[in-house]
Design an enzyme around this catalytic site. Structure first.
Site, PDB file in Angstrom:
ATOM      1  N   PRO A  96      25.592 -38.120  68.416  1.00  0.00           N
ATOM      2  CA  PRO A  96      26.106 -38.676  66.392  1.00  0.00           C
ATOM      3  C   PRO A  96      26.885 -38.963  66.234  1.00  0.00           C
ATOM      4  CG  PRO A  96      25.652 -36.757  66.568  1.00  0.00           C
ATOM      5  CD  PRO A  96      25.645 -36.465  68.617  1.00  0.00           C
ATOM      6  N   CYS A  97      28.008 -40.271  66.513  1.00  0.00           N
ATOM      7  CA  CYS A  97      29.216 -40.313  66.034  1.00  0.00           C
ATOM      8  C   CYS A  97      29.400 -41.250  65.063  1.00  0.00           C
ATOM      9  CB  CYS A  97      30.236 -41.970  67.139  1.00  0.00           C
ATOM     10  SG  CYS A  97      29.444 -42.874  67.128  1.00  0.00           S
TER      11      CYS A  97
END
Length: 171
Positions: free
Chosen positions: A138-139
């Site tokens: 989850p950048c």
């Protein structure tokens, strides 16, 4: 020669492509409107490891599980196996990203600190930007030190939607 499997799913914010390996681990997740970036990334990451990309519906159940995330089962992405190709530092950053809880955020500096590299916020940002497995790694949960939404390869409107979907922002 290794075989990778390609599938795509419809989401509320655009079509998403996923690439899985023969062990049903994700190698890449990318938006359809960035298909060229996906192809370039695979070509670079696996240039010394020949592979064949074949379309396959729901490889290892990964497409269905990713759909469940968009349907509101947010923590399902924590269970998806990832085998992304990157440098040791990139893989450390990507692993740290997976430890940011759903509904929470971190800054590049905070991630650098957690990795024992307090002066490496820019390097963390570069590794974050090179993440080939969007959403699952989850950048989108990383923001600027001043609290603003900063770069997301899928575009800032998608980043905001994802953070709202996860409960960080109120609709």
């Amino acid at each position: 020669m290794r075989t990778f499997f390609l599938d795509s799913i419809a989401t509320p914010i655009g079509e998403l492509m996923l690439v899985a390996d023969e062990d049903n681990a994700l190698r890449a997740v990318e938006w359809r409107d960035h298909q060229e970036r996906l192809q370039r990334s695979l070509a670079i990451s696996y240039r010394e490891d020949p592979h064949l990309l074949k379309e396959k519906y729901n490889p290892g159940g990964l497409s269905d599980r990713l759909q469940r995330y968009f349907a509101g089962e947010l923590t399902i992405i924590d269970t998806l196996p990832v085998a992304a190709c990157g440098t040791e530092f990139q893989r450390r950053v990507w692993q740290a990203l997976r430890h940011i809880p759903c509904g929470a955020i971190a800054t590049y500096g905070e991630l650098a600190q957690k990795l024992g590299r307090p002066g490496a916020a820019r390097a963390v940002g570069m590794a974050n930007g090179a993440n080939p497995v969007s959403i699952v790694v989850p950048c989108h949960r990383v923001i600027g030190s001043n609290g603003t939404l900063t770069g997301y390869a899928g575009g800032l409107p998608r980043k905001q939607w994802l953070l709202t979907h996860e409960g960080y922002y109120s609709p």
